[in-house]
Structures are given as C-alpha cells and as structure tokens.
Design an enzyme around this catalytic site. Structure first.
Site, PDB file in Angstrom:
ATOM      1  N   ASP A  34      -8.704  -6.338  -4.878  1.00 25.03           N
ATOM      2  CA  ASP A  34      -8.294  -5.052  -4.307  1.00 25.03           C
ATOM      3  C   ASP A  34      -8.804  -3.944  -5.223  1.00 25.03           C
ATOM      4  OD1 ASP A  34      -7.069  -2.798  -3.289  1.00 25.03           O
ATOM      5  OD2 ASP A  34      -5.035  -3.616  -3.344  1.00 25.03           O
ATOM      6  N   HIS A  81      -8.048  -5.118  -0.410  1.00 29.36           N
ATOM      7  CA  HIS A  81      -6.754  -4.469  -0.209  1.00 29.36           C
ATOM      8  C   HIS A  81      -5.988  -5.070   0.961  1.00 29.36           C
ATOM      9  CE1 HIS A  81      -3.767  -1.372  -0.585  1.00 29.36           C
ATOM     10  NE2 HIS A  81      -4.001  -0.903   0.630  1.00 29.36           N
ATOM     11  N   ASP A  82      -6.684  -5.453   2.008  1.00 27.84           N
ATOM     12  CA  ASP A  82      -6.027  -5.999   3.196  1.00 27.84           C
ATOM     13  C   ASP A  82      -5.352  -7.339   2.955  1.00 27.84           C
ATOM     14  OD1 ASP A  82      -6.287  -3.987   4.997  1.00 27.84           O
ATOM     15  OD2 ASP A  82      -7.920  -4.879   6.154  1.00 27.84           O
ATOM     16  N   SER A 136       0.843  -1.196   0.000  1.00 28.71           N
ATOM     17  CA  SER A 136       0.000   0.000   0.000  1.00 28.71           C
ATOM     18  C   SER A 136       0.885   1.255   0.000  1.00 28.71           C
ATOM     19  CB  SER A 136      -0.948  -0.045   1.208  1.00 28.71           C
ATOM     20  OG  SER A 136      -1.918   0.967   1.148  1.00 28.71           O
ATOM     21  N   ARG A 187     -11.969   6.367  10.156  1.00 30.30           N
ATOM     22  CA  ARG A 187     -11.568   4.961  10.148  1.00 30.30           C
ATOM     23  C   ARG A 187     -12.631   4.082   9.496  1.00 30.30           C
ATOM     24  NH1 ARG A 187      -7.510   1.540   9.562  1.00 30.30           N
ATOM     25  NH2 ARG A 187      -7.719  -0.363  10.816  1.00 30.30           N
TER      26      ARG A 187
END
Length: 377
Positions: free
Chosen positions: A317, A350-351, A151, A221
């Site tokens: 992602d 993405h994680d 990232s 968040r």
C-alpha cells in the site's frame, strides 16, 4: 459460509442543527444506515463501521431487488465471518455530504428549495463522527464495543477515540494514516481540478442545467484508482497487454488493456457518484490532522484516547504505507495505550483492506474474538 441475505436501509432525521468545524451548521438532515445482527440486552455489543471515499452504509448483505448489490465489506461481516453478526450488532452509516441517501449536495437546501450543490457546507472527519454519535444516541447506544474502518474509514475510527473517548472500547484502524501526505493531497487536487474544469460542472450547480460533469468524474476516478493498486498487482493483471494484435499507432485510441480498464472504471463511477460529493470528501481527507492543534505532535494529540487499538497495514500500500500506520502505533505506545499492530504481506496495494486475504481476515477474526470475550456476560 452463511450470508446475511437481504437487508434494508433505514433512516433517522434530525431537527437539531449539527455544528460543523467550519463554523457553519447542517440543519434538518437525515442519515441513512443499516444494521446487522441483534443488539444485546445491555446494548454493549455494537460495532460501528465507517466507510471510505466512494462507499456507503451498505456494508454487507444484498437488497431484495438485486442479488448483485452485495455490500462493500460483505466478505468480512456476517454470520461466522470475522466480524460475526451472531455475536455483534453491526452498524453502517452513510456520512453527511455523501450521495447514497444521507443529506448531501443533491438534496434540497431548506433555504432555497433547490439542491444544495456547491452550497452544501464543507464537512470534516470530525463532523462525520459527531453525526454518527447522534445516530447512536437515537439508537440508544451509549458505548461501542468497537469502531472499525479502512482508509478514510480508519481516520474516522481514530477520530472517534479522540472526540468521544468514553464511548469506544476498541478501535480498528486499517490501511489508514494520521493525516495525508503532500503527495496524497496533490492527487486529490488534480482529481478535483478535473471535475471543476469540466464545462458541465457549472460551479457546482449543474443539476439545474440537467447535465453531469462526467468527463471530470471519469478522470478523477482514473487517478484515484491508480493509487489504490500496487505496481505489482497492475503488472500481474495487465502488464503491457494490448487490446488487439496490432498497434494502431494512434495517440487517441485505446491500445493497452490497462487503458481500457481505467476508462471502464471511470465510466462506471461517473454514472453513480456525485461530483460535489467527490470534492467534499477529498477535502475532508485533506483536512484530517488531529496533531495540527498540538503543533504536529501526534503523541500529544492521541493522549486523550482510552480505547484499545488494532492497527493494520499492507506492505504494498503506497497510498497509506505501513510507515504511516506505525506513526499511529508509536504515538499510542508513547501514551502507554493498549495497541496491537499487524503488517500484512499482500500484493494488492491499498485496496487490500477490501479483499478476502486469509492472513488479514485471520488477524481481524482473532481481534474480534478478544472484543467478544470482553463483552459483559
């Protein structure tokens, strides 16, 4: 598998000012870092790990006072793991402007004696890379065997090959991009606006008021966390599951499990992350664009790179899609650079770069075997 066990953070302070891209300078600053493994005799086996938005120097291992304090990439780094600390000397560093020990907005401003707050200078990916280079100078490391990041960390790894091309052997760029899309900048702006409009923000000087803009941090968040997950992974984990058997028919109560999860993530984040740091790091993400000085020509921007590359993306992602990774690969191939590319089929969004996917870790293990084979013997 053997783990690193307990690790200890270290500090290095600098009296020479760090010139910043903005024209400002950071004076009398400290970097917090951790190291794992042993630096070999010719100091050639160092691997730098660059962290993403809400991560830190604590990449692997645990702290003695808490066995729950596992480093954020512990599944990747350690004895016998893909980034094997029996072979490599691994360095994790907290970037300036962060809130995990290195000089940042919560630290005293030498000019006033009070916390910097919103007066902390704007920092960029390039500034972080230059600070990291100074840390390596202090450790007596002239050249990295490899630099790796996911990232935002991948952006730093790419920047290393451009700002200090002679100091990098290999660059591993994972779930990253050569710049942010308009949509990603938009997500960052909404998150920043949530923080800035929180009444407890006080124009960034909330420390003096004894408050924290938790409402804004929570929303920021929650927004960010949605972008880190794929639709498939959210559907599999939560679907339309309710918190209770009956609907409350309320616009304000939590009805769905996904709502509960996002609020939990927001509450947890607001307890440890600094609001000014969030603004600084998301803006650094926005600003990163090595092609900007080359009229948008990424191939021209990457011409100076001399490293060998591994670029990794994940099929689900959507924040940093495989298309963005392929842009980097194409630009490197245009310059006839040595580049390998892996597109991993993974449902986690993405994680995925943080998770222990066997195909993903298999690719990294094989690549680090190549890096190890190229070390002087």
């Amino acid at each position: 598998m053997v783990t690193l066990g307990h690790v200890t953070a270290q500090q290095m302070s600098f009296s020479d000012a760090l010139p910043l891209r903005s024209g400002a300078a950071l004076r009398d600053y400290t970097l917090v870092y951790e190291t794992y493994g042993t630096l070999n005799a010719d100091r050639s086996n160092a691997v730098l790990v660059c962290h993403a938005l809400n991560a830190s120097h604590h990449v692997a291992g645990t702290y003695a006072d808490s066995d729950r304090s596992e480093g954020w990439w512990d599944n990747l780094i350690g004895p016998g793991k893909p980034l094997d600390t029996n072979r490599f000397f691994v360095i994790g560093v907290n970037n300036p402007g962060s809130c995990f020990g290195s000089t940042g907005p919560t630290h005293p401003n030498p000019a006033t004696g009070r916390p910097y707050g919103a007066d902390f200078p704007v920092v960029t990916v390039e500034d972080w890379v230059d600070a990291q280079a100074r840390l390596l100078d202090g450790l007596g490391i002239e050249r990295l065997a490899a630099v790796i990041g996911g990232s935002l960390g991948g952006m730093q790894a790419l920047s290393w090959t451009l700002r200090h091309p002679a100091r990098v052997g290999h660059a591993l760029i994972i779930a990253s991009a050569p710049n942010l899309s308009a949509q990603n900048i938009a997500f960052n702006e909404v998150a920043r606006r949530a923080i800035i409009t929180d009444p407890d923000f006080h124009a960034g000087h909330f420390y003096a008021h004894g408050v924290v803009p938790k409402r804004g941090l929570r929303v920021a968040r929650m927004i960010g966390h949605i972008t880190y997950l794929s639709d498939d992974s959210m559907e599999a984990k939560f679907g339309r599951a309710l918190r209770s058997a009956e609907l409350a028919y309320s616009t304000q109560e939590i009805e769905f499990q996904i709502e509960s999860y996002l609020r939990y993530q927001g509450d947890k984040f607001s307890e440890y992350f600094d609001a000014n740091t969030y603004l600084l790091i998301t803006r650094a993400l926005d600003y990163f664009d090595p092609a900007r000085e080359f009229g948008g020509n990424l191939s021209a921007a990457l011409a100076v790179a001399r490293a060998k590359f591994l670029v990794v993306s994940f099929t689900t992602d959507w924040r940093f899609s495989p298309l963005r990774s392929r842009e980097i690969v194409k630009a490197l191939l245009d310059n006839r650079r040595d580049v390998s590319y892996a597109e991993i089929a993974a449902p986690h969004g993405h994680d995925a770069f943080l998770l222990d996917d066997p195909r993903y870790h298999g690719v990294l293990r094989a690549y680090f075997e190549r890096v190890a084979q190229e070390l002087p013997r």
